[in-house]
Write an enzyme that holds these catalytic residues in place. Structure first.
Site, PDB file in Angstrom:
ATOM      1  N   ASN A  64       0.864  -1.181   0.000  1.00 21.55           N
ATOM      2  CA  ASN A  64       0.000   0.000   0.000  1.00 21.55           C
ATOM      3  C   ASN A  64       0.897   1.225   0.000  1.00 21.55           C
ATOM      4  O   ASN A  64       1.464   1.573   1.027  1.00 21.55           O
ATOM      5  CB  ASN A  64      -0.916  -0.021   1.229  1.00 21.55           C
ATOM      6  CG  ASN A  64      -1.752   1.249   1.322  1.00 21.55           C
ATOM      7  OD1 ASN A  64      -1.781   2.043   0.384  1.00 21.55           O
ATOM      8  ND2 ASN A  64      -2.411   1.440   2.448  1.00 21.55           N
ATOM      9  N   LYS A 120       0.082   4.271  -0.292  1.00 24.76           N
ATOM     10  CA  LYS A 120      -0.540   5.476   0.275  1.00 24.76           C
ATOM     11  C   LYS A 120      -0.281   6.664  -0.668  1.00 24.76           C
ATOM     12  O   LYS A 120      -0.322   6.482  -1.867  1.00 24.76           O
ATOM     13  CB  LYS A 120      -0.029   5.713   1.695  1.00 24.76           C
ATOM     14  CG  LYS A 120      -0.185   4.441   2.543  1.00 24.76           C
ATOM     15  CD  LYS A 120       0.063   4.640   3.995  1.00 24.76           C
ATOM     16  CE  LYS A 120      -0.142   3.305   4.720  1.00 24.76           C
ATOM     17  NZ  LYS A 120      -0.011   3.417   6.161  1.00 24.76           N
ATOM     18  N   HIS A 138      -9.636   1.571   4.753  1.00 24.30           N
ATOM     19  CA  HIS A 138      -8.351   1.713   5.447  1.00 24.30           C
ATOM     20  C   HIS A 138      -8.522   2.691   6.611  1.00 24.30           C
ATOM     21  O   HIS A 138      -9.283   3.661   6.510  1.00 24.30           O
ATOM     22  CB  HIS A 138      -7.289   2.225   4.473  1.00 24.30           C
ATOM     23  CG  HIS A 138      -5.908   2.149   5.040  1.00 24.30           C
ATOM     24  ND1 HIS A 138      -5.436   3.068   5.944  1.00 24.30           N
ATOM     25  CD2 HIS A 138      -4.930   1.231   4.888  1.00 24.30           C
ATOM     26  CE1 HIS A 138      -4.200   2.732   6.294  1.00 24.30           C
ATOM     27  NE2 HIS A 138      -3.874   1.622   5.679  1.00 24.30           N
ATOM     28  N   GLU A 141      -6.821   5.035   7.640  1.00 14.69           N
ATOM     29  CA  GLU A 141      -6.548   6.440   7.321  1.00 14.69           C
ATOM     30  C   GLU A 141      -7.757   7.088   6.642  1.00 14.69           C
ATOM     31  O   GLU A 141      -7.980   8.291   6.788  1.00 14.69           O
ATOM     32  CB  GLU A 141      -5.281   6.529   6.447  1.00 14.69           C
ATOM     33  CG  GLU A 141      -4.038   6.239   7.287  1.00 14.69           C
ATOM     34  CD  GLU A 141      -2.868   5.658   6.526  1.00 14.69           C
ATOM     35  OE1 GLU A 141      -2.845   5.708   5.286  1.00 14.69           O
ATOM     36  OE2 GLU A 141      -1.957   5.130   7.205  1.00 14.69           O
ATOM     37  N   GLU A 195      -5.605  -4.430  10.474  1.00 15.64           N
ATOM     38  CA  GLU A 195      -4.537  -3.462  10.695  1.00 15.64           C
ATOM     39  C   GLU A 195      -4.852  -2.674  11.965  1.00 15.64           C
ATOM     40  O   GLU A 195      -5.610  -1.699  11.912  1.00 15.64           O
ATOM     41  CB  GLU A 195      -4.459  -2.489   9.521  1.00 15.64           C
ATOM     42  CG  GLU A 195      -4.203  -3.151   8.187  1.00 15.64           C
ATOM     43  CD  GLU A 195      -3.610  -2.165   7.187  1.00 15.64           C
ATOM     44  OE1 GLU A 195      -2.428  -2.324   6.872  1.00 15.64           O
ATOM     45  OE2 GLU A 195      -4.301  -1.240   6.775  1.00 15.64           O
ATOM     46  N   GLY A 207       2.454   2.536  10.970  1.00 17.67           N
ATOM     47  CA  GLY A 207       3.454   3.601  10.874  1.00 17.67           C
ATOM     48  C   GLY A 207       4.091   3.982  12.198  1.00 17.67           C
ATOM     49  O   GLY A 207       4.694   5.050  12.314  1.00 17.67           O
ATOM     50  N   SER A 247       3.310  -1.792  10.588  1.00 17.04           N
ATOM     51  CA  SER A 247       4.744  -1.839  10.888  1.00 17.04           C
ATOM     52  C   SER A 247       5.397  -3.166  10.520  1.00 17.04           C
ATOM     53  O   SER A 247       6.243  -3.684  11.255  1.00 17.04           O
ATOM     54  CB  SER A 247       4.994  -1.479  12.363  1.00 17.04           C
ATOM     55  OG  SER A 247       4.613  -0.137  12.617  1.00 17.04           O
TER      56      SER A 247
HETATM   57  P1  13P Z   1       2.977   0.668   7.732  1.00 11.99           P
HETATM   58  O1  13P Z   1       3.486  -0.642   7.151  1.00 11.99           O
HETATM   59  O2  13P Z   1       3.728   1.857   7.239  1.00 11.99           O
HETATM   60  O3  13P Z   1       2.833   0.577   9.220  1.00 11.99           O
HETATM   61  O4  13P Z   1       1.484   0.868   7.142  1.00 11.99           O
HETATM   62  C1  13P Z   1       0.594  -0.181   7.231  1.00 11.99           C
HETATM   63  C2  13P Z   1      -0.602   0.126   6.423  1.00 11.99           C
HETATM   64  O5  13P Z   1      -1.371   1.012   6.758  1.00 11.99           O
HETATM   65  C3  13P Z   1      -0.815  -0.653   5.194  1.00 11.99           C
HETATM   66  O6  13P Z   1      -2.087  -0.452   4.681  1.00 11.99           O
END
Ligand code: 13P
Length: 249
Positions: free
Chosen positions: A9, A11, A96, A98, A168, A174, A213
């Site tokens: 992903n 982002k 997601h 976010e 997640e 992150g 992570s």
């Molecule tokens: P990270 O791997 O940067 O923690 O992000 C995970 C994520 O949100 C994947 O969709």
């Protein structure tokens, strides 16, 4: 048997030029393998470029990070599932954290998006996960199961075996705080039990993917955990060498 899934992903990273350069390097390093599935989720403006770069690699599905629940219309700034298909996508991330946190996406919206994806022939990957305070209150399972139940609520039972669910935990995204493999197993097992109630043995077709992570160093341990069928990777998917290492684990 479910094959391990490695999903990148990106982002809001990698515009069209960076996408082209990344995929050129990655494809040279990663030969097709039938024992795993590697998926890319570029940003929407890079989707068509990624679709073109992957045109000869049917082994690597492409996905869009977010869709609107309508197929077209006056929704400035949005993208639809049929348009993503037109770019070569076959998968859509839905819900997601976010999107939920920053853009007010509700469980009911994720249900409409899952239905829109399925209608257009995109396989939805429904993302679920509890926030830190929900975990601290001991409400992880009720929160995640509510997100799963509502998110899948507008799908026909016959459509559910083609989806995937990504767990997640929000506190792990992150932050460098990866969930322990046994914690991921606990939540995935609860999701699997729920899916069995709904679609019986076909529940075993649904990949349950962990995200939060993930690094090249913890990939093997997470993948070895029971009920963890794959990984959804943010930050560590942005470096070609690291990503190649992860998908080669
Ligand atoms: P990270 O791997 O940067 O923690 O992000 C995970 C994520 O949100 C994947 O969709």
């Amino acid at each position: 048997m479910r094959k391990p899934v490695f999903a990148a992903n990106w982002k809001m990273h990698n515009g069209p030029q960076d996408t082209r350069a990344f995929l050129q390097r990655f494809l040279a390093a990663y030969a097709p393998r039938d024992d795993r599935t590697v998926i890319f989720f570029p940003t929407a403006v890079s989707l068509a470029v990624a679709g073109f770069a992957l045109r000869d690699r049917q082994d690597i599905p492409l996905g869009i990070q977010n869709i609107h629940w309508e197929d077209k219309g006056a929704f400035t700034g949005e993208n639809s599932a049929p348009m993503a298909r037109d770019c070569g996508a076959s998968i859509a991330l839905v819900g997601h954290s976010e999107r939920r946190q920053n853009f007010g996406e509700t469980d009911e919206m994720t249900a409409k998006k899952c239905a829109a994806a399925a209608r257009a022939g995109l396989a939805p990957i429904l993302c679920v996960g509890e926030r830190a305070e929900e975990r601290d209150r001991g409400t992880t399972l009720p929160v995640v199961l509510r997100q799963v139940k509502t998110g899948l609520g507008r799908l026909e039972k016959s459509q559910i075996p083609s989806i995937a669910i990504a767990y997640e935990p929000v506190w792990a995204i992150g932050t460098g705080k990866t969930a322990r493999p046994e914690d991921a197993t606990l939540v995935h097992a609860a999701i699997r039990r729920y899916l069995r109630e709904v679609i019986s043995a076909r529940a075993d077709d649904v990949p349950l993917i962990y995200g939060g992570s993930v690094t090249a160093d913890n990939t093997a341990e997470l993948l070895a955990a029971s009920e963890v069928d794959g990984l959804l990777v943010g930050g560590a998917s942005l470096d070609v060498d690291t990503w190649t290492r992860i998908v080669s684990t």
